[in-house]
Design a protein around this motif. Structure first.
Motif, short mmCIF file in Angstrom:
data_model
loop_
_atom_site.label_atom_id
_atom_site.label_comp_id
_atom_site.label_asym_id
_atom_site.label_seq_id
_atom_site.Cartn_x
_atom_site.Cartn_y
_atom_site.Cartn_z
N PRO A 304 -21.80 -31.35 -1.26
CA PRO A 304 -22.82 -30.96 -0.29
C PRO A 304 -22.69 -29.51 0.19
N LEU A 305 -21.72 -28.77 -0.37
CA LEU A 305 -21.41 -27.45 0.23
C LEU A 305 -22.52 -26.42 0.03
N ALA A 306 -23.21 -26.44 -1.13
CA ALA A 306 -24.32 -25.49 -1.32
C ALA A 306 -25.42 -25.76 -0.29
N GLN A 307 -25.61 -27.04 0.04
CA GLN A 307 -26.61 -27.38 1.06
C GLN A 307 -26.18 -26.85 2.43
N PHE A 308 -24.89 -27.04 2.78
CA PHE A 308 -24.39 -26.55 4.07
C PHE A 308 -24.52 -25.02 4.14
N LEU A 309 -24.20 -24.37 3.02
CA LEU A 309 -24.23 -22.90 3.01
C LEU A 309 -25.68 -22.40 3.06
N SER A 310 -26.62 -23.18 2.50
CA SER A 310 -28.04 -22.82 2.62
C SER A 310 -28.47 -22.94 4.08
N PHE A 311 -28.00 -23.99 4.75
CA PHE A 311 -28.29 -24.16 6.18
C PHE A 311 -27.72 -22.98 6.98
N ALA A 312 -26.52 -22.53 6.61
CA ALA A 312 -25.92 -21.37 7.30
C ALA A 312 -26.80 -20.13 7.11
N MET A 313 -27.36 -20.00 5.90
CA MET A 313 -28.28 -18.86 5.67
C MET A 313 -29.51 -18.98 6.57
N LEU A 327 -19.53 -19.99 11.76
CA LEU A 327 -18.75 -21.21 12.00
C LEU A 327 -18.89 -22.18 10.83
N VAL A 328 -20.12 -22.40 10.37
CA VAL A 328 -20.34 -23.32 9.25
C VAL A 328 -19.64 -22.78 7.99
N GLU A 329 -19.78 -21.49 7.74
CA GLU A 329 -19.15 -20.91 6.54
C GLU A 329 -17.62 -20.98 6.62
N ALA A 330 -17.09 -20.71 7.80
CA ALA A 330 -15.63 -20.79 7.96
C ALA A 330 -15.15 -22.22 7.81
N ALA A 331 -15.96 -23.18 8.28
CA ALA A 331 -15.57 -24.60 8.15
C ALA A 331 -15.58 -25.02 6.68
N VAL A 332 -16.54 -24.51 5.92
CA VAL A 332 -16.58 -24.80 4.47
C VAL A 332 -15.31 -24.23 3.81
N ALA A 333 -15.00 -22.98 4.14
CA ALA A 333 -13.80 -22.36 3.57
C ALA A 333 -12.55 -23.15 3.98
N GLY A 334 -12.53 -23.61 5.23
CA GLY A 334 -11.39 -24.36 5.74
C GLY A 334 -11.23 -25.70 5.04
N ALA A 335 -12.36 -26.38 4.82
CA ALA A 335 -12.30 -27.68 4.13
C ALA A 335 -11.75 -27.51 2.72
N LEU A 336 -12.16 -26.42 2.06
CA LEU A 336 -11.65 -26.15 0.71
C LEU A 336 -10.16 -25.81 0.76
N ALA A 337 -9.80 -24.99 1.75
CA ALA A 337 -8.39 -24.59 1.88
C ALA A 337 -7.50 -25.79 2.17
N LEU A 363 -16.74 -31.17 9.09
CA LEU A 363 -16.88 -31.44 10.53
C LEU A 363 -15.53 -31.32 11.24
N ALA A 364 -14.47 -31.80 10.56
CA ALA A 364 -13.13 -31.72 11.16
C ALA A 364 -12.74 -30.23 11.35
N GLU A 365 -13.09 -29.40 10.38
CA GLU A 365 -12.80 -27.96 10.50
C GLU A 365 -13.62 -27.36 11.64
N MET A 366 -14.86 -27.81 11.79
CA MET A 366 -15.69 -27.28 12.88
C MET A 366 -15.07 -27.66 14.22
N ASP A 367 -14.56 -28.89 14.32
CA ASP A 367 -13.86 -29.31 15.54
C ASP A 367 -12.70 -28.36 15.84
N LYS A 368 -11.93 -28.07 14.78
CA LYS A 368 -10.74 -27.22 14.94
C LYS A 368 -11.14 -25.81 15.37
N LEU A 369 -12.14 -25.27 14.66
CA LEU A 369 -12.55 -23.88 14.90
C LEU A 369 -13.17 -23.71 16.29
N ALA A 370 -13.79 -24.79 16.79
CA ALA A 370 -14.49 -24.68 18.08
C ALA A 370 -13.52 -24.83 19.25
N ARG A 371 -12.31 -25.26 18.97
CA ARG A 371 -11.33 -25.50 20.04
C ARG A 371 -10.94 -24.23 20.77
#
Ligand code: IPM
Ligand code: MG
Length: 371
Positions: A304-313, A327-337, A363-371
């Motif tokens: 689903p990452l291309a869809q998420f990244l399209s939403f970020a655009m 935030l969305v892009e960093a969360a994608v990078a974080g999930a991959l990392a 979503l877990a990365e977004m939780d982390k990044l938003a803390r």
């Protein structure tokens, strides 16, 4: 006051439905934690619209889409529609939206995430750190120019034909977008055509050269034949910054560029029109570059990452919400990392997850990044 945050959601067919459902979770997260509020409607497009209404895009859905500020699109197509008349094929729904809304500038950024360097079929030293932008003209050329069709010949044979035509204004307006993009990036444009073989290519090169002299002297511009560009993309892709090209070459070259990033499942896109006179916003549609992947649809396998990244655009280009886009892009990078991978980007030592698992990881990365 009328809302200027109207978003039309068109999941479409196949994996489009699943990756959009996953995208909704990201949107819900932002609504909850970042007070993101969109006025959202959902419609059918492609095969699902054909099944329900006998057409890949109803007049009503088209009108709702035109009236929206941005469209979030999934994917269309499927083998069960192969035998349909040309005008009823799922792809017509997508192409009608592009054409009717005059979404002529298609931005397809190919970015290699650090965590995915080894998922590319190309060597690490070729793709590491890659960040290029393919700018595809989306409303002209062989996708739309007339005449086109299949005719019966006097000798009993048939002839199928398309026309590749570009006018000066069509080339100028996409050229301007290329220069604008390059100004915000590394200041370099490669204009791609086949002026060695095609008249449309000769005009393309002439107009781009004149436009460059008149309006782009701050930009470094080069020309390249499309076949050479395909070769250079796999030989040394980092030589490029912005590649600007016609509709058909852009279709081919962007699939090629997608594989540099590890998978077609990673490439987002934005299709933009001219800015609206009232709102200043361009008409816009955001969609992953991948198709509906009928072979894996409905099995929780799609990336689903291309869809998420399209939403970020969409957040960035239509609504100026660069913080949320980051935030969305960093969360994608974080999930991959974190080592989570869908099947298309699976690598040794990583953990394979499905569409839902990847959404949860983001979503877990977004939780982390938003803390
Ligand atoms: C794309 C797709 C479309 C295209 C299809 C689905 C009509 O391949 O967006 O690249 O050819 O433009
Ligand atoms: Mg394509």
């Amino acid at each position: 006051m009328a809302s200027n945050r109207k978003v039309m959601v068109l999941p479409g067919d196949g994996i489009g439905v699943e990756v959009m459902a996953a995208n909704m979770k990201v949107i819900d997260w932002l609504a909850k934690h970042k007070s993101l509020d969109f006025d959202m409607s959902e419609g059918l497009v492609g095969g699902t619209s054909y099944d329900a209404h006998g057409t890949p895009l109803t007049d009503e859905t088209l009108a709702d889409s035109v009236a929206s500020d941005a469209i979030l699109f999934g994917a269309v197509g499927g083998p069960q529609y192969d035998a349909l008349d040309f005008s009823l094929k799922p792809e017509r729904g997508l192409l009608t939206l592009r054409k009717e809304m005059d979404l002529f500038a298609n931005l397809r950024p190919a970015i290699v995430f650090d965590a995915l360097v080894d998922s590319s079929t190309l060597k690490r030293e070729v793709v590491e750190g890659l960040n290029i932008m393919i700018l595809r003209e989306l409303c002209g050329g062989s996708y739309f120019a007339e005449p086109r069709g299949i005719d019966d010949q006097a000798d009993g044979t048939r002839k199928g034909y398309d026309t590749n035509a570009y006018s000066t204004p069509e080339i100028e307006r996409i050229g301007r977008v290329a220069f604008d993009l390059a100004r915000k990036r590394n200041g370099k444009v490669t204009s791609v055509e086949k002026s060695n073989v095609m008249y449309s290519g000769i005009l393309w090169r002439e107009v781009m050269t004149e436009l460059h002299q008149a309006e782009g002297s701050d930009i470094e511009m080069g020309h390249m034949y499309a076949d050479n560009c395909a070769m250079q993309l796999v030989r040394n892709p980092r030589q490029f910054d912005v590649i600007v090209t016609d509709n058909l070459f852009g279709d081919l070259l962007s699939d090629c560029a997608a594989m540099l990033t590890g998978s077609l499942g990673m490439l987002p896109s934005a299709s933009l029109g001219l800015p609206d006179a009232e709102t200043g916003l361009p008409k816009a549609m955001y969609e992953p570059v991948h198709g509906s992947a009928p072979d894996i649809a409905g099995q929780d396998l799609a990336n689903p990452l291309a869809q998420f990244l399209s939403f970020a655009m969409m957040l960035r280009y239509s609504f100026g919400q660069s913080e949320e886009a980051d935030l969305v892009e960093a969360a994608v990078a974080g999930a991959l990392a974190s080592g989570k991978r869908t099947g298309d980007i699976m690598a040794p030592g990583c953990e394979q997850v499905g569409t839902e698992g990847m959404a949860q990881a983001v979503l877990a990365e977004m939780d982390k990044l938003a803390r």
